[in-house]
Design a protein around this motif. Structure first.
Motif, mmCIF file in Angstrom:
data_model
loop_
_atom_site.group_PDB
_atom_site.id
_atom_site.type_symbol
_atom_site.label_atom_id
_atom_site.label_comp_id
_atom_site.label_asym_id
_atom_site.label_seq_id
_atom_site.Cartn_x
_atom_site.Cartn_y
_atom_site.Cartn_z
ATOM 1 N N ALA A 396 -43.890 4.961 2.288
ATOM 2 C CA ALA A 396 -45.295 5.298 2.032
ATOM 3 C C ALA A 396 -45.554 6.790 2.147
ATOM 4 O O ALA A 396 -46.446 7.329 1.488
ATOM 5 C CB ALA A 396 -46.192 4.534 2.993
ATOM 6 N N GLY A 397 -44.792 7.475 3.000
ATOM 7 C CA GLY A 397 -44.989 8.905 3.159
ATOM 8 C C GLY A 397 -43.972 9.495 4.107
ATOM 9 O O GLY A 397 -43.365 8.789 4.918
ATOM 10 N N VAL A 398 -43.774 10.801 3.987
ATOM 11 C CA VAL A 398 -42.880 11.564 4.869
ATOM 12 C C VAL A 398 -43.671 12.727 5.441
ATOM 13 O O VAL A 398 -44.320 13.479 4.698
ATOM 14 C CB VAL A 398 -41.653 12.102 4.105
ATOM 15 N N ILE A 399 -43.641 12.849 6.776
ATOM 16 C CA ILE A 399 -44.287 13.986 7.436
ATOM 17 C C ILE A 399 -43.208 14.744 8.201
ATOM 18 O O ILE A 399 -42.591 14.204 9.120
ATOM 19 C CB ILE A 399 -45.404 13.533 8.392
ATOM 20 N N ASN A 400 -42.994 15.981 7.822
ATOM 21 C CA ASN A 400 -41.932 16.805 8.396
ATOM 22 C C ASN A 400 -42.504 17.783 9.428
ATOM 23 O O ASN A 400 -43.573 18.364 9.217
ATOM 24 C CB ASN A 400 -41.236 17.583 7.272
ATOM 25 N N THR A 401 -41.815 17.944 10.540
ATOM 26 C CA THR A 401 -42.207 18.943 11.538
ATOM 27 C C THR A 401 -41.079 19.950 11.680
ATOM 28 O O THR A 401 -39.960 19.597 12.040
ATOM 29 C CB THR A 401 -42.513 18.298 12.904
ATOM 30 N N ASP A 402 -41.394 21.195 11.394
ATOM 31 C CA ASP A 402 -40.387 22.248 11.371
ATOM 32 C C ASP A 402 -40.993 23.529 11.950
ATOM 33 O O ASP A 402 -41.915 24.089 11.376
ATOM 34 C CB ASP A 402 -39.929 22.485 9.934
#
Length: 550
Positions: A396-402
């Protein structure tokens, strides 16, 4: 790749108001994870090193400790904590001998100083270029849909090509490439790929700090150590025999000695009428040996299985790797600890995993994906996206933390690059509920959209964003935030100085994580399928898989 900030605020600041049901992030747990992952004992977390082994073990153990399930490769009917990522590994073996001859002058090019030559990724044991003609090919772009061709049919076989970084629009802010916002044509990865397609013997990208968005130290440290690539059947189709960068001042001097004006040619290259220019009487030579092997690195994967629709997933991603051990800085420090980049993102993921595992079961599965080799070209996320453990059509979705900001709380937040998608609308709405506003990426010319691990998912149509901490700080406002961001980029980004600092403030990071987690948790508890906005280049790929979603 990301927006990065250096912690400079040392004083307490009130947290922004937030909803009473906001997730409770533990700053002490964040600090413990960041300190551990960025300690010298982890040797900069380089893939295919003892640092990788320690890192993968630590993340796996922490995922298990917070209550996540293993979500990686299947073995004997059971999930492992890891996904194997086969990679080709390349190292320069011994010294790099490089020089140019021009106008009777012999100019030595010292590795790491005048040039940053990468280990060849074409599976050769040595690179030997002798007296190759040098050609300036503008921005090194061939874009038929824009009626743009910097090569104009010139035969580049046996020649070394020099090109500019970023897009032809960067200097003027307007033109055929959308103005200041970088397209993929502006990325160094594209320029190497195009040089291979053109049959060049080598490519040197002229480094300039503004259009590159980072200084020479970043170029040197990122390109003179171990190189990795996905395993390719025909690597020469993606990589020319030699890849590297050259200092701007060195290029200017080279052009001058060849009777050419660098600035005039740079201006000419901003027009589609530009034609490649050979540097008359100038030749390039280089000799160096290369060691290469195939290794297996690891993505680390934890999971909370959905209670109602376990085959549908929401992914929280971040990269665990950094640059490992490399060239020493002025203080003699050789360990590139990567505290901000990206021990912060992995610490965030572990905290979000703890919340997910300790709360009510979501309807959809929540996957926590710590990927390898981001610093080598988003290779871990690229491998996952090409070989997904869970179908992309039902992601459904990808949330990246960088590289989250350890400076302190901000009134705003952002994402990497520009994007039109419902997932961003969700983030904006959640931010508004806790008193934070969305600030569009203020540096789209830096191409951050193409530099974080959400991109391999986005280009395959999966709604994906990479969250960025805000720059409008509660203490000091935009001026303080920009000063901190600039200080990090200049003094610490991809340098040994990216280390844990006891003065760091993690209350702002905690607020960031709570916001990100709330968006993902709500999506995991719904039956919504976020979409790309009209006009997005990724919408068609997502639409093609629509029949697989209910």
């Amino acid at each position: 790749m990301k927006r990065l900030l250096l912690a400079t605020a040392l004083f307490a600041a009130p947290m922004l108001a937030h909803a009473s049901d906001a997730p409770k992030i533990d700053p002490a747990k964040l600090a413990a994870h960041i300190k551990t992952l960025s300690s010298d004992a982890f040797e900069g977390r380089g893939p295919a090193t003892a640092g990788e082994t320690k890192t993968v073990t630590y993340i796996s153990e922490q995922m298990k400790a917070v209550g996540l399930e293993p979500g990686g490769d299947l073995k004997d009917g059971k999930r492992l904590w890891t996904q194997d990522v086969p990679l080709s590994k390349f190292d320069i073996d011994g010294p790099v001998m490089a020089h140019v001859m021009v106008g009777g002058d012999h100019i030595m090019l010292n590795q790491g100083e005048q040039v940053a030559i990468r280990a060849a990724m074409t599976h050769v044991n040595a690179v030997s270029i002798k007296d190759a003609p040098i050609v300036f090919a503008g921005y090194g772009v061939k874009a038929p849909e824009r009626n743009w061709d910097d090569f104009k049919g010139m035969d580049l076989k046996g020649k070394v090509v020099v090109v500019l970084i970023n897009d032809p629009d960067f200097e003027t802010g307007s033109g055929d490439f959308g103005g200041k916002a970088m397209t993929y044509y502006g990325r160094w990865t594209y320029k190497f790929e195009e040089a291979a397609r053109q049959g060049a013997a080598g490519l040197l990208i002229v480094h300039e700090t503004a259009p590159a968005s980072y200084g020479w130290a970043t170029v040197k440290n990122s390109n003179t150590n171990t190189m990795f690539d996905i395993v390719r059947k025909e690597p020469a189709k993606q990589h020319p025999p030699m890849e590297g960068w050259i200092q701007r001042d060195v290029a200017v001097d080279l052009f001058k000695k060849a009777g050419l004006d660098f600035e005039a040619l740079k201006k000419a290259a901003q027009s589609r009428d530009f034609k490649p220019v050979e540097l008359k009487g100038a030749t390039f030579s280089a000799d160096y040996k290369v060691k290469h092997e195939t290794i297996v690195s690891k993505n680390v994967v934890g999971k909370v299985t959905g209670a109602k629709r376990p085959d549908e997933t929401v992914i929280f991603s971040g990269h665990w790797d950094h640059l490992g051990v490399g060239l020493p800085d002025a203080k003699g420090d050789k360990i590139y600890n990567g505290a901000v980049d990206n021990a912060t993102g992995i610490a965030a993921m572990l905290e979000m995993g703890r919340l997910a595992a300790s709360g009510p079961k979501p309807d959809r599965s929540m996957v926590f994906l710590a990927v390898t080799a981001e610093e080598k070209g988003l290779l871990g996320s690229e491998y996952y996206a090409a070989n997904p453990l869970y179908p992309l059509a039902k992601t459904a979705g990808v949330i990246n933390t960088d590289a989250l900001d350890p400076t302190g709380p901000a009134k705003d937040f952002t994402i990497s690059g520009n994007a039109k998608l419902d997932l961003l609308d969700d983030l904006i709405a959640k931010g508004k509920a806790v008193g934070r506003v969305y600030t569009p990426d203020p540096a789209t010319e830096a191409g951050y959209f193409y530099r974080s691990d959400h991109f391999p998912f986005a280009k395959r149509g999966v709604p994906a964003i990479s969250f960025g901490s805000g720059e409008d700080l509660v203490e000091g406002g935009v001026a303080a935030g920009k000063a901190a961001s600039d200080a990090y980029r200049i003094n610490a980004y991809h340098q040994p100085a990216d280390e844990w600092n006891d003065s760091w403030r993690l209350d702002g990071m905690s607020a960031d994580i709570a916001l990100v987690y709330s968006v993902g948790r709500d999506l995991a508890g719904s039956n919504r399928w976020p979409e790309w906005g009209e006009g997005s280049e990724f919408k068609a790929a997502r639409d093609a898989s629509k029949a697989q979603r209910k």
